[in-house]
Design an enzyme around this catalytic site. Sequence first.
Site, PDB file in Angstrom:
ATOM      1  N   GLU A 131       0.833  -1.213   0.000  1.00  0.00           N
ATOM      2  CA  GLU A 131       0.000   0.000   0.000  1.00  0.00           C
ATOM      3  C   GLU A 131       0.864   1.258   0.000  1.00  0.00           C
ATOM      4  O   GLU A 131       1.856   1.340   0.713  1.00  0.00           O
ATOM      5  CB  GLU A 131      -0.892   0.005   1.245  1.00  0.00           C
ATOM      6  CG  GLU A 131      -1.800   1.225   1.292  1.00  0.00           C
ATOM      7  CD  GLU A 131      -2.813   1.138   2.410  1.00  0.00           C
ATOM      8  OE1 GLU A 131      -3.593   0.180   2.456  1.00  0.00           O
ATOM      9  OE2 GLU A 131      -2.805   2.062   3.253  1.00  0.00           O
ATOM     10  N   GLY A 134     -14.427   6.162   5.240  1.00  0.00           N
ATOM     11  CA  GLY A 134     -13.417   7.208   5.406  1.00  0.00           C
ATOM     12  C   GLY A 134     -13.474   7.834   6.780  1.00  0.00           C
ATOM     13  O   GLY A 134     -14.476   7.729   7.497  1.00  0.00           O
ATOM     14  N   ASP A 135     -12.366   8.438   7.156  1.00  0.00           N
ATOM     15  CA  ASP A 135     -12.279   9.147   8.429  1.00  0.00           C
ATOM     16  C   ASP A 135     -12.654  10.600   8.209  1.00  0.00           C
ATOM     17  O   ASP A 135     -12.542  11.113   7.101  1.00  0.00           O
ATOM     18  CB  ASP A 135     -10.850   9.049   8.983  1.00  0.00           C
ATOM     19  CG  ASP A 135     -10.621   7.709   9.670  1.00  0.00           C
ATOM     20  OD1 ASP A 135     -11.588   7.195  10.274  1.00  0.00           O
ATOM     21  OD2 ASP A 135      -9.508   7.186   9.586  1.00  0.00           O
ATOM     22  N   HIS A 163     -13.669  -2.112  14.781  1.00  0.00           N
ATOM     23  CA  HIS A 163     -13.461  -0.717  14.376  1.00  0.00           C
ATOM     24  C   HIS A 163     -13.522   0.161  15.624  1.00  0.00           C
ATOM     25  O   HIS A 163     -14.321  -0.093  16.526  1.00  0.00           O
ATOM     26  CB  HIS A 163     -14.554  -0.296  13.371  1.00  0.00           C
ATOM     27  CG  HIS A 163     -14.414   1.119  12.913  1.00  0.00           C
ATOM     28  ND1 HIS A 163     -15.200   2.147  13.391  1.00  0.00           N
ATOM     29  CD2 HIS A 163     -13.555   1.689  12.027  1.00  0.00           C
ATOM     30  CE1 HIS A 163     -14.836   3.281  12.797  1.00  0.00           C
ATOM     31  NE2 HIS A 163     -13.843   3.021  11.974  1.00  0.00           N
ATOM     32  N   LYS A 185     -21.369  -5.634   4.198  1.00  0.00           N
ATOM     33  CA  LYS A 185     -20.538  -5.122   3.092  1.00  0.00           C
ATOM     34  C   LYS A 185     -20.299  -6.221   2.059  1.00  0.00           C
ATOM     35  O   LYS A 185     -20.311  -5.956   0.862  1.00  0.00           O
ATOM     36  CB  LYS A 185     -19.221  -4.553   3.643  1.00  0.00           C
ATOM     37  CG  LYS A 185     -19.456  -3.322   4.535  1.00  0.00           C
ATOM     38  CD  LYS A 185     -18.204  -2.504   4.778  1.00  0.00           C
ATOM     39  CE  LYS A 185     -17.248  -3.123   5.733  1.00  0.00           C
ATOM     40  NZ  LYS A 185     -16.105  -2.228   6.046  1.00  0.00           N
TER      41      LYS A 185
HETATM   42  C1  LIG Z   1      -7.473  -1.622   4.572  1.00  0.00           C
HETATM   43  C2  LIG Z   1      -7.863  -0.211   4.969  1.00  0.00           C
HETATM   44  C3  LIG Z   1      -7.621   0.834   4.101  1.00  0.00           C
HETATM   45  C4  LIG Z   1      -8.003   2.147   4.434  1.00  0.00           C
HETATM   46  N1  LIG Z   1      -7.756   3.168   3.541  1.00  0.00           N
HETATM   47  C5  LIG Z   1      -8.180   4.413   3.819  1.00  0.00           C
HETATM   48  C6  LIG Z   1      -8.019   5.479   2.868  1.00  0.00           C
HETATM   49  O1  LIG Z   1      -7.465   5.275   1.792  1.00  0.00           O
HETATM   50  N2  LIG Z   1      -8.481   6.714   3.183  1.00  0.00           N
HETATM   51  C7  LIG Z   1      -9.105   6.953   4.385  1.00  0.00           C
HETATM   52  O2  LIG Z   1      -9.533   8.102   4.612  1.00  0.00           O
HETATM   53  N3  LIG Z   1      -9.270   5.982   5.315  1.00  0.00           N
HETATM   54  C8  LIG Z   1      -8.831   4.721   5.051  1.00  0.00           C
HETATM   55  N4  LIG Z   1      -9.019   3.719   5.983  1.00  0.00           N
HETATM   56  C9  LIG Z   1      -9.601   4.044   7.290  1.00  0.00           C
HETATM   57  C10 LIG Z   1     -11.144   4.014   7.270  1.00  0.00           C
HETATM   58  O3  LIG Z   1     -11.623   5.012   6.393  1.00  0.00           O
HETATM   59  C11 LIG Z   1     -11.636   4.264   8.682  1.00  0.00           C
HETATM   60  O4  LIG Z   1     -11.324   3.186   9.514  1.00  0.00           O
HETATM   61  C12 LIG Z   1     -13.108   4.665   8.800  1.00  0.00           C
HETATM   62  O5  LIG Z   1     -13.325   5.136  10.135  1.00  0.00           O
HETATM   63  C13 LIG Z   1     -14.082   3.535   8.559  1.00  0.00           C
HETATM   64  O6  LIG Z   1     -14.206   3.239   7.231  1.00  0.00           O
HETATM   65  P1  LIG Z   1     -14.906   1.855   6.814  1.00  0.00           P
HETATM   66  O7  LIG Z   1     -14.986   1.835   5.344  1.00  0.00           O
HETATM   67  O8  LIG Z   1     -14.250   0.735   7.485  1.00  0.00           O
HETATM   68  O9  LIG Z   1     -16.375   2.130   7.411  1.00  0.00           O
HETATM   69  P2  LIG Z   1     -17.677   1.262   7.616  1.00  0.00           P
HETATM   70  O10 LIG Z   1     -17.486  -0.145   7.202  1.00  0.00           O
HETATM   71  O11 LIG Z   1     -18.799   2.038   7.027  1.00  0.00           O
HETATM   72  O12 LIG Z   1     -17.797   1.285   9.193  1.00  0.00           O
HETATM   73  C14 LIG Z   1     -17.669   2.486   9.944  1.00  0.00           C
HETATM   74  C15 LIG Z   1     -18.275   2.279  11.325  1.00  0.00           C
HETATM   75  O13 LIG Z   1     -19.698   2.223  11.196  1.00  0.00           O
HETATM   76  C16 LIG Z   1     -20.185   0.992  11.679  1.00  0.00           C
HETATM   77  N5  LIG Z   1     -21.296   0.627  10.783  1.00  0.00           N
HETATM   78  C17 LIG Z   1     -21.224   0.158   9.530  1.00  0.00           C
HETATM   79  N6  LIG Z   1     -22.455  -0.011   9.009  1.00  0.00           N
HETATM   80  C18 LIG Z   1     -23.325   0.393   9.950  1.00  0.00           C
HETATM   81  C19 LIG Z   1     -24.739   0.507  10.016  1.00  0.00           C
HETATM   82  N7  LIG Z   1     -25.517   0.141   8.996  1.00  0.00           N
HETATM   83  N8  LIG Z   1     -25.299   0.975  11.157  1.00  0.00           N
HETATM   84  C20 LIG Z   1     -24.532   1.345  12.206  1.00  0.00           C
HETATM   85  N9  LIG Z   1     -23.169   1.281  12.205  1.00  0.00           N
HETATM   86  C21 LIG Z   1     -22.587   0.809  11.096  1.00  0.00           C
HETATM   87  C22 LIG Z   1     -19.004   0.032  11.622  1.00  0.00           C
HETATM   88  O14 LIG Z   1     -19.114  -1.047  12.528  1.00  0.00           O
HETATM   89  C23 LIG Z   1     -17.870   0.967  11.981  1.00  0.00           C
HETATM   90  O15 LIG Z   1     -17.810   1.190  13.366  1.00  0.00           O
HETATM   91  C24 LIG Z   1      -8.636   2.406   5.688  1.00  0.00           C
HETATM   92  C25 LIG Z   1      -8.856   1.336   6.576  1.00  0.00           C
HETATM   93  C26 LIG Z   1      -8.482   0.040   6.230  1.00  0.00           C
HETATM   94  C27 LIG Z   1      -8.728  -1.095   7.206  1.00  0.00           C
END
Ligand SMILES: Cc1cc2nc3c(=O)[nH]c(=O)nc-3n(C[C@H](O)[C@H](O)[C@H](O)COP(=O)(O)OP(=O)(O)OC[C@H]3O[C@@H](n4cnc5c(N)ncnc54)[C@H](O)[C@@H]3O)c2cc1C
Length: 310
Positions: free
Chosen positions: A38, A129-130, A173, A189
């Site tokens: 990455e 995303g964060d 998470h 997902k």
């Molecule tokens: C491999 C990897 C690559 C990454 N790359 C990037 C990047 O390029 N840029 C960046 O900005 N960040 C990146 N991140 C960080 C990521 O964006 C953060 O961890 C962010 O806070 C969560 O994104 P997610 O897609 O995992 O979210 P989600 O899967 O949407 O989850 C976010 C939170 O919401 C909860 N949740 C999900 N669905 C629901 C629902 N229906 N109801 C209630 N709660 C729910 C989940 O349990 C979790 O706590 C990366 C993380 C990983 C593991």
Amino acid sequence: MNTEAVPTPKNLASATAQPPLRVDELIAQSTVPTRSFEFFPPKDDEGFVALYRTIDRLRPLQPGYVSVTYGAGGSTRQKTVDLAGRIQNEIGIRSVAHLTCVGHTRDEIGAILDGLWDAGIRNVLALRGDPPKGQTEFVQTEGGFAFASELISFIAERNPGFCVLTSGYPEGHIHCLNKVRDLENLKAKQDAGASVIVTQFFFDNAELYRFRDEARAIGITAPIVAGLMPVVSVAGVKRMVALSGARIPNPLLVALEKVEGDNDAVAQIGTEHALQQSRDLLANGVDGIHFYTLNRSRATVDICTALGEP
Ligand SMILES: Cc1cc2nc3c(=O)[nH]c(=O)nc-3n(C[C@H](O)[C@H](O)[C@H](O)COP(=O)(O)OP(=O)(O)OC[C@H]3O[C@@H](n4cnc5c(N)ncnc54)[C@H](O)[C@@H]3O)c2cc1C
């Protein structure tokens, strides 16, 4: 240039078959666990020069694919598309573009997907995303998405030709109420269309094995690619651990803190730990290992060289 083929990676089952661009197909055809790297898009030209040097050093390790992150708040939008395209089309390594929901409407996401498709990219790591710098909570953009699962559905319906990868969190998470709920969200997902899971980094393989068992038990069948981050800086790893929810086992933390002022010694301990993790993961049938390189090559080269050919 739109090409469906990239140079044949060593870890494909057949040297004569056309290597697939999609990572899910690559993993399905691969006889050994994939290795992937990455990178993040650098801020300036100097950073790009250094990154291309890093990629040059990593290229002989024949990664199955590399991934390019998407800056917080969409700050690297064009750079991510351009870099992923350049790595695939000019350097010849299959690439994955990260994409987040932060600050984007559906239409904007659609335009980014079109740009990726036109650049020949067929893999998207779809994330919520964060929050951007200065904000503590993720806020859904009007006309955008609240969770990664919604982005995944959108991509799967709009562009079924993309392989959609998703994030998984062996230790949960950081903002999730509990691990059971987090795994249910991961299953959602997969159900939305994600076909490969790439995990957050972890330092204790027991976390990954527990996560994998629990995921399989609730019907998550997608390959789980283990994310490893070789430690190169004590301050850096502490910062990332605070943001990610991953834990550092105490013996590793104590060893790192003992040599905190000595960068080489820190990197040596970090590399050795990640190498031991890799050996154990490979012995325990992991689907792939994804190295968070932080745009540096040394630790990843040392680990992959010590592991031998994929
Ligand atoms: C491999 C990897 C690559 C990454 N790359 C990037 C990047 O390029 N840029 C960046 O900005 N960040 C990146 N991140 C960080 C990521 O964006 C953060 O961890 C962010 O806070 C969560 O994104 P997610 O897609 O995992 O979210 P989600 O899967 O949407 O989850 C976010 C939170 O919401 C909860 N949740 C999900 N669905 C629901 C629902 N229906 N109801 C209630 N709660 C729910 C989940 O349990 C979790 O706590 C990366 C993380 C990983 C593991």
